[in-house]
Design an enzyme around this catalytic site. Structure first.
Site, PDB file in Angstrom:
ATOM      1  N   ARG A 295     -42.669 -20.526 -34.431  1.00 32.22           N
ATOM      2  CA  ARG A 295     -41.699 -21.208 -33.112  1.00 32.22           C
ATOM      3  C   ARG A 295     -41.451 -22.673 -33.728  1.00 32.22           C
ATOM      4  O   ARG A 295     -42.175 -23.320 -34.501  1.00 32.22           O
ATOM      5  CB  ARG A 295     -42.037 -21.279 -31.813  1.00 32.22           C
ATOM      6  CG  ARG A 295     -42.363 -19.545 -31.137  1.00 32.22           C
ATOM      7  CD  ARG A 295     -42.858 -19.486 -29.823  1.00 32.22           C
ATOM      8  NE  ARG A 295     -42.943 -18.773 -28.954  1.00 32.22           N
ATOM      9  CZ  ARG A 295     -44.098 -18.180 -29.347  1.00 32.22           C
ATOM     10  NH1 ARG A 295     -45.477 -18.089 -29.905  1.00 32.22           N
ATOM     11  NH2 ARG A 295     -44.345 -16.814 -28.858  1.00 32.22           N
TER      12      ARG A 295
ATOM     13  N   HIS B  13     -34.157 -20.817 -34.123  1.00 31.37           N
ATOM     14  CA  HIS B  13     -35.121 -19.461 -34.114  1.00 31.37           C
ATOM     15  C   HIS B  13     -34.639 -18.319 -34.017  1.00 31.37           C
ATOM     16  O   HIS B  13     -35.284 -17.436 -34.458  1.00 31.37           O
ATOM     17  CB  HIS B  13     -34.479 -19.636 -31.792  1.00 31.37           C
ATOM     18  CG  HIS B  13     -35.896 -18.434 -31.143  1.00 31.37           C
ATOM     19  ND1 HIS B  13     -37.817 -19.684 -31.457  1.00 31.37           N
ATOM     20  CD2 HIS B  13     -36.167 -17.123 -30.643  1.00 31.37           C
ATOM     21  CE1 HIS B  13     -38.039 -18.447 -31.049  1.00 31.37           C
ATOM     22  NE2 HIS B  13     -37.559 -17.837 -30.562  1.00 31.37           N
TER      23      HIS B  13
ATOM     24  N   ARG C 226     -37.008 -16.782 -36.505  1.00 29.80           N
ATOM     25  CA  ARG C 226     -37.553 -16.540 -36.596  1.00 29.80           C
ATOM     26  C   ARG C 226     -37.888 -14.698 -36.608  1.00 29.80           C
ATOM     27  O   ARG C 226     -38.358 -13.814 -36.795  1.00 29.80           O
ATOM     28  CB  ARG C 226     -38.627 -16.846 -35.409  1.00 29.80           C
ATOM     29  CG  ARG C 226     -39.905 -16.379 -34.244  1.00 29.80           C
ATOM     30  CD  ARG C 226     -39.679 -17.092 -33.202  1.00 29.80           C
ATOM     31  NE  ARG C 226     -40.670 -16.444 -32.570  1.00 29.80           N
ATOM     32  CZ  ARG C 226     -42.013 -16.407 -32.180  1.00 29.80           C
ATOM     33  NH1 ARG C 226     -42.820 -16.890 -33.480  1.00 29.80           N
ATOM     34  NH2 ARG C 226     -42.379 -15.702 -31.669  1.00 29.80           N
TER      35      ARG C 226
ATOM     36  N   HIS D 160     -47.714 -11.963 -30.432  1.00 25.67           N
ATOM     37  CA  HIS D 160     -46.681 -11.694 -29.189  1.00 25.67           C
ATOM     38  C   HIS D 160     -48.268 -11.509 -29.116  1.00 25.67           C
ATOM     39  O   HIS D 160     -49.220 -10.317 -29.876  1.00 25.67           O
ATOM     40  CB  HIS D 160     -45.792 -10.854 -29.681  1.00 25.67           C
ATOM     41  CG  HIS D 160     -44.653 -11.600 -29.678  1.00 25.67           C
ATOM     42  ND1 HIS D 160     -43.529 -10.240 -30.659  1.00 25.67           N
ATOM     43  CD2 HIS D 160     -44.285 -12.354 -30.114  1.00 25.67           C
ATOM     44  CE1 HIS D 160     -43.074 -10.826 -30.363  1.00 25.67           C
ATOM     45  NE2 HIS D 160     -42.597 -11.810 -30.103  1.00 25.67           N
TER      46      HIS D 160
ATOM     47  N   TYR E 157     -37.106  -5.440 -30.986  1.00 28.24           N
ATOM     48  CA  TYR E 157     -37.337  -4.999 -32.763  1.00 28.24           C
ATOM     49  C   TYR E 157     -37.467  -3.484 -32.618  1.00 28.24           C
ATOM     50  O   TYR E 157     -36.144  -3.243 -33.384  1.00 28.24           O
ATOM     51  CB  TYR E 157     -38.351  -6.056 -33.512  1.00 28.24           C
ATOM     52  CG  TYR E 157     -38.199  -7.106 -33.078  1.00 28.24           C
ATOM     53  CD1 TYR E 157     -37.482  -8.066 -33.850  1.00 28.24           C
ATOM     54  CD2 TYR E 157     -38.961  -7.864 -32.161  1.00 28.24           C
ATOM     55  CE1 TYR E 157     -37.254  -9.659 -33.454  1.00 28.24           C
ATOM     56  CE2 TYR E 157     -39.897  -9.382 -31.914  1.00 28.24           C
ATOM     57  CZ  TYR E 157     -38.364  -9.596 -32.293  1.00 28.24           C
ATOM     58  OH  TYR E 157     -38.265 -11.551 -32.454  1.00 28.24           O
TER      59      TYR E 157
END
Length: 396
Positions: free
Chosen positions: A203, A309, A312, A335, A344
């Site tokens: 991030r 972002h 990412r 995560h 995703y």
DNA sequence: ATCCAGTGTGCGGTTGTTGA
DNA sequence: TCAACAACCGCACACTGGAT
């Protein structure tokens, strides 16, 4: 039966002709009903209800709800265990969205209808939906405490279905070519920031906090151990949200050389030196960096709505296409649940249809051609064909 | 009966944008 | 350049329904 009722509580006829009910609370003090009744029966039913509440321990002292809402809300935010950034956000909501609407209310004074009106007013004033949802969630959380812990009101007035949800749209994904195009357009000092953001998927705040000693060029990995929070008073280091947030991320060989050069040239000296700093040695801040990002984006002809972002996400997508499993993707992204990773998968399912479409074109054209020559011996090249093809597709 | 994966919900946290 | 504001992301927990 009627006698029993009168054993507990009082009913009397007022000069107006209406009926008033009163009952003793657990503390013994006699409390009148908030309204008077048309008939004695209604007053008596109301008393029965109160008695049940007291027996079931559902009873709430109506006086407790008379505390001013703003004081209650401010205390709630002040005393709650929150991160600094969240506390700042919440204070902002209390100040800007609660105060104008509820400044004169008591905690008990805010009812379902009040909340509904407040919310539609905000939306009518063009306050963005996510913000309204957040404000609503905060209000609901405060009332949850009021109902369940402090027991000063009986019911949470926030009961609008779905009002606390925010549904964000799918984010765009960049191709490798696009990523390099922005990186090329970016001033050299931040070129590596773009590449790392994509190919290691940390991030922004994690990149801003990255130290030299978090980078292991030999092993070709970076360690994400902390991140930078931007607060009113300045920046602050903080640990990751969860243990899963602490992680090592392997980086592709293709950028290791450049990373080495970047560090030699631009990073702050010392093991604790920051990998990314401004030309004057300042911290990387979003609002400073943004200017450069927008400029580079324009030069690279990347659509306006692409966020930093999104790099990412693009990197994650790339990792997925490179054969990473959900578990592996989670580890890379930091995560701790499969939940986020599933986003995703959803995206990939859609992509799968375009793959099927592309296959379909091949099938159709093959069947139109006469049988023969090009046989199945290179069936495995299909994999490459996809990656290339899909990357090309999203480039547009 | 209990286990467990999948999912909905509540809430906290991070990133992006704007206006002074 | 900063603070305020808006938008977006993701964790944890609880629930559910099917499998064992």
């Amino acid at each position: 039966m009627a006698n029993n009722r009168r054993d507990w509580g009082r009913i009397r006829r007022l000069p107006s002709g209406r009926w008033q009910a009163r009952y003793p609370g657990p503390d013994g003090a006699l409390r009148p009903a908030p309204v008077t009744f048309e008939t004695r029966k209604q007053a008596s039913d109301w008393l029965a209800e109160k008695r049940t509440e007291i027996i079931r321990d559902d009873w709430v002292d109506p006086d407790l709800g008379k505390v001013p809402f703003m004081a209650y809300a401010s205390t709630w935010v002040a005393e709650r265990k929150l991160s600094d950034t969240t506390r700042e956000r919440y204070e902002g909501i209390v100040r800007n969205h609660f105060a104008p609407a509820f400044g004169d209310s008591t905690v008990a004074g805010i009812k379902e209808a009040t909340v509904r009106r407040w919310r539609s007013d905000l939306l009518a004033r063009k306050v963005g939906e996510p913000t309204v949802a957040k404000a609503y969630r905060l209000l609901r959380a405060i009332y949850n405490t009021a109902v369940e812990e402090d027991r000063i009101v009986k019911r949470n007035p926030c009961r609008i279905k779905g009002a606390g949800e925010d549904n964000s749209a799918e984010r765009p994904v960049l191709t490798i070519r696009q990523v390099y195009a922005v990186a090329d357009a970016m001033q050299p000092r931040y070129r590596m920031l773009i590449l790392l953001a994509t190919f290691a998927s940390p991030r922004f705040g994690e990149l801003a906090a990255l130290r030299r000693r978090d980078v292991d060029l030999e092993r070709r990995e970076i360690r994400v151990l902390r991140s930078q929070a931007e607060l009113r008073g300045g920046t602050k280091w903080k640990g990751p949200k969860s243990e899963a947030g602490k992680r090592r991320i392997a980086i592709p060989k293709a950028i290791v050389g450049e990373l080495r050069e970047h560090i030699a040239r631009y990073a702050e000296p010392g093991a604790d030196g920051l990998v990314f700093i401004g030309p004057q040695g300042g911290r990387l801040r979003r609002h400073n960096f943004r200017r450069l990002w927008v400029k580079a984006k324009k030069a690279a002809q990347i659509p306006d709505d692409v966020h930093f972002h999104d790099l990412r996400h693009s990197g994650n997508e790339l990792a997925a296409e490179s054969g990473a499993t959900t578990r592996e993707l989670m580890a890379r992204m930091g995560h701790s649940t499969t939940r986020a990773a599933l986003r995703y998968q959803r995206a990939r399912r859609e992509r799968d249809h375009s793959i099927a479409d592309a296959m379909n074109r091949n099938i159709e054209s093959a069947r139109r051609r006469p049988q023969g020559k090009r046989a199945r011996k290179r069936g495995r090249r299909r994999g490459e064909g996809h990656a290339g093809g899909t990357a090309g597709n999203t480039a547009a």
